[in-house]
Design a protein around this motif. Sequence first.
Motif, PDB file in Angstrom:
ATOM      1  N   VAL A   1       0.830  -1.209   0.000  1.00  0.00           N
ATOM      2  CA  VAL A   1       0.000   0.000   0.000  1.00  0.00           C
ATOM      3  C   VAL A   1       0.862   1.255   0.000  1.00  0.00           C
ATOM      4  CG1 VAL A   1      -1.636   1.355   1.362  1.00  0.00           C
ATOM      5  CG2 VAL A   1      -2.003  -1.097   1.047  1.00  0.00           C
ATOM      6  N   VAL A   2       1.890   1.267   0.854  1.00  0.00           N
ATOM      7  CA  VAL A   2       2.773   2.433   0.917  1.00  0.00           C
ATOM      8  C   VAL A   2       3.518   2.605  -0.406  1.00  0.00           C
ATOM      9  CG1 VAL A   2       4.758   3.460   2.068  1.00  0.00           C
ATOM     10  CG2 VAL A   2       3.023   2.284   3.411  1.00  0.00           C
ATOM     11  N   GLY A   3       4.013   1.503  -0.962  1.00  0.00           N
ATOM     12  CA  GLY A   3       4.729   1.573  -2.229  1.00  0.00           C
ATOM     13  C   GLY A   3       3.841   2.038  -3.366  1.00  0.00           C
ATOM     14  N   ALA A   4       2.613   1.524  -3.424  1.00  0.00           N
ATOM     15  CA  ALA A   4       1.680   1.934  -4.479  1.00  0.00           C
ATOM     16  C   ALA A   4       1.336   3.417  -4.341  1.00  0.00           C
ATOM     17  CB  ALA A   4       0.414   1.084  -4.406  1.00  0.00           C
ATOM     18  N   ALA A   5       1.137   3.861  -3.103  1.00  0.00           N
ATOM     19  CA  ALA A   5       0.815   5.275  -2.872  1.00  0.00           C
ATOM     20  C   ALA A   5       1.965   6.168  -3.311  1.00  0.00           C
ATOM     21  CB  ALA A   5       0.508   5.500  -1.397  1.00  0.00           C
ATOM     22  N   TYR A   6       3.195   5.729  -3.069  1.00  0.00           N
ATOM     23  CA  TYR A   6       4.350   6.534  -3.464  1.00  0.00           C
ATOM     24  C   TYR A   6       4.472   6.615  -4.986  1.00  0.00           C
ATOM     25  CZ  TYR A   6       9.082   8.430  -3.536  1.00  0.00           C
ATOM     26  OH  TYR A   6      10.169   9.235  -3.759  1.00  0.00           O
ATOM     27  N   LEU A   7       4.244   5.495  -5.670  1.00  0.00           N
ATOM     28  CA  LEU A   7       4.294   5.512  -7.125  1.00  0.00           C
ATOM     29  C   LEU A   7       3.194   6.401  -7.700  1.00  0.00           C
ATOM     30  CD1 LEU A   7       5.059   1.778  -8.037  1.00  0.00           C
ATOM     31  CD2 LEU A   7       6.623   3.715  -8.012  1.00  0.00           C
ATOM     32  N   LEU A   8       2.014   6.342  -7.113  1.00  0.00           N
ATOM     33  CA  LEU A   8       0.919   7.197  -7.576  1.00  0.00           C
ATOM     34  C   LEU A   8       1.271   8.673  -7.356  1.00  0.00           C
ATOM     35  CD1 LEU A   8      -2.148   5.155  -6.279  1.00  0.00           C
ATOM     36  CD2 LEU A   8      -1.429   5.450  -8.654  1.00  0.00           C
ATOM     37  N   TYR A   9       1.906   8.948  -6.227  1.00  0.00           N
ATOM     38  CA  TYR A   9       2.338  10.317  -5.926  1.00  0.00           C
ATOM     39  C   TYR A   9       3.319  10.817  -6.984  1.00  0.00           C
ATOM     40  CZ  TYR A   9       5.366  13.819  -3.691  1.00  0.00           C
ATOM     41  OH  TYR A   9       6.135  14.925  -3.435  1.00  0.00           O
TER      42      TYR A   9
ATOM     43  N   ALA B   1       2.159   8.519 -16.541  1.00  0.00           N
ATOM     44  CA  ALA B   1       1.144   7.492 -16.789  1.00  0.00           C
ATOM     45  C   ALA B   1       1.681   6.098 -16.440  1.00  0.00           C
ATOM     46  CB  ALA B   1       0.706   7.538 -18.250  1.00  0.00           C
ATOM     47  N   ALA B   2       2.971   5.859 -16.766  1.00  0.00           N
ATOM     48  CA  ALA B   2       3.576   4.562 -16.461  1.00  0.00           C
ATOM     49  C   ALA B   2       3.665   4.334 -14.959  1.00  0.00           C
ATOM     50  CB  ALA B   2       4.968   4.476 -17.091  1.00  0.00           C
TER      51      ALA B   2
ATOM     52  N   GLY C   1       1.746   1.796 -10.135  1.00  0.00           N
ATOM     53  CA  GLY C   1       1.216   1.922  -8.784  1.00  0.00           C
ATOM     54  C   GLY C   1      -0.081   1.172  -8.622  1.00  0.00           C
ATOM     55  N   VAL C   2      -0.967   1.279  -9.607  1.00  0.00           N
ATOM     56  CA  VAL C   2      -2.244   0.558  -9.561  1.00  0.00           C
ATOM     57  C   VAL C   2      -1.992  -0.940  -9.613  1.00  0.00           C
ATOM     58  CG1 VAL C   2      -4.380   0.104 -10.815  1.00  0.00           C
ATOM     59  CG2 VAL C   2      -3.561   2.447 -10.572  1.00  0.00           C
TER      60      VAL C   2
END
Length: 211
Positions: A78-86, A196-197, A202-203
């Motif tokens: 979750v933390v990693g996905a949130a960081y990538l989305l950020y 976008a990548a 992240g998703v």
Amino acid sequence: MISLTQVVAFGGVVMLGAMSPWPDFAVVVRRSAVSGRGYGMAAAAGISVGVFAWVVAAATGIAALLAVSAMAFTVVKVVGAAYLLYLGVKALRAALRKGGTPDLGLPDPGRKNSWAAFTEGLLTNALNPKAALFFVALVPQFVSAGAPLGDTLMLSLIALAGTVVWFLLVANVVGALRRVFARSAVRRAVDGLTGAALIALGVKLAVTTRS
């Protein structure tokens, strides 16, 4: 004692892993294109330190917690996905901003120093549980539990060196073409594509399972 054959085999697998289309690649490309090769190299160094840490964690059994503990895996995921989305959203916002050709002597205004680029690379790798699972599966093929510290250190340094070589190559190739990337339209395209990548990665990470 690890043999030369094992060293070559481990280094080769790590290099192939580094070349995979993971978030690390997108971060180094964008940092090199937007801020210059020095910042791309700093991001590459951060990623390599993350890889070094994952190898040590895998060899000592720490990283295995992500493979057996659903809670630990979920937290990192979750933390990693949130960081990538950020990072992805920041890149997309940069792509949507209007502006002329940037001064090539200045870093990206959103990231003003090499330490920030290093941290970005480190966090991108360290917060990726897929990297942990990769090394949890790989490292035991070369060292067993309770192996000498020297063997663990050697594998970690091999992983660090292989990752550094690949991402420094990427940073320098992209950095050498920075005058092309500095054009407003190209720069915005790079921001848009990498943004976008990173969001897509992240998703994808957010819905990743341990299996």
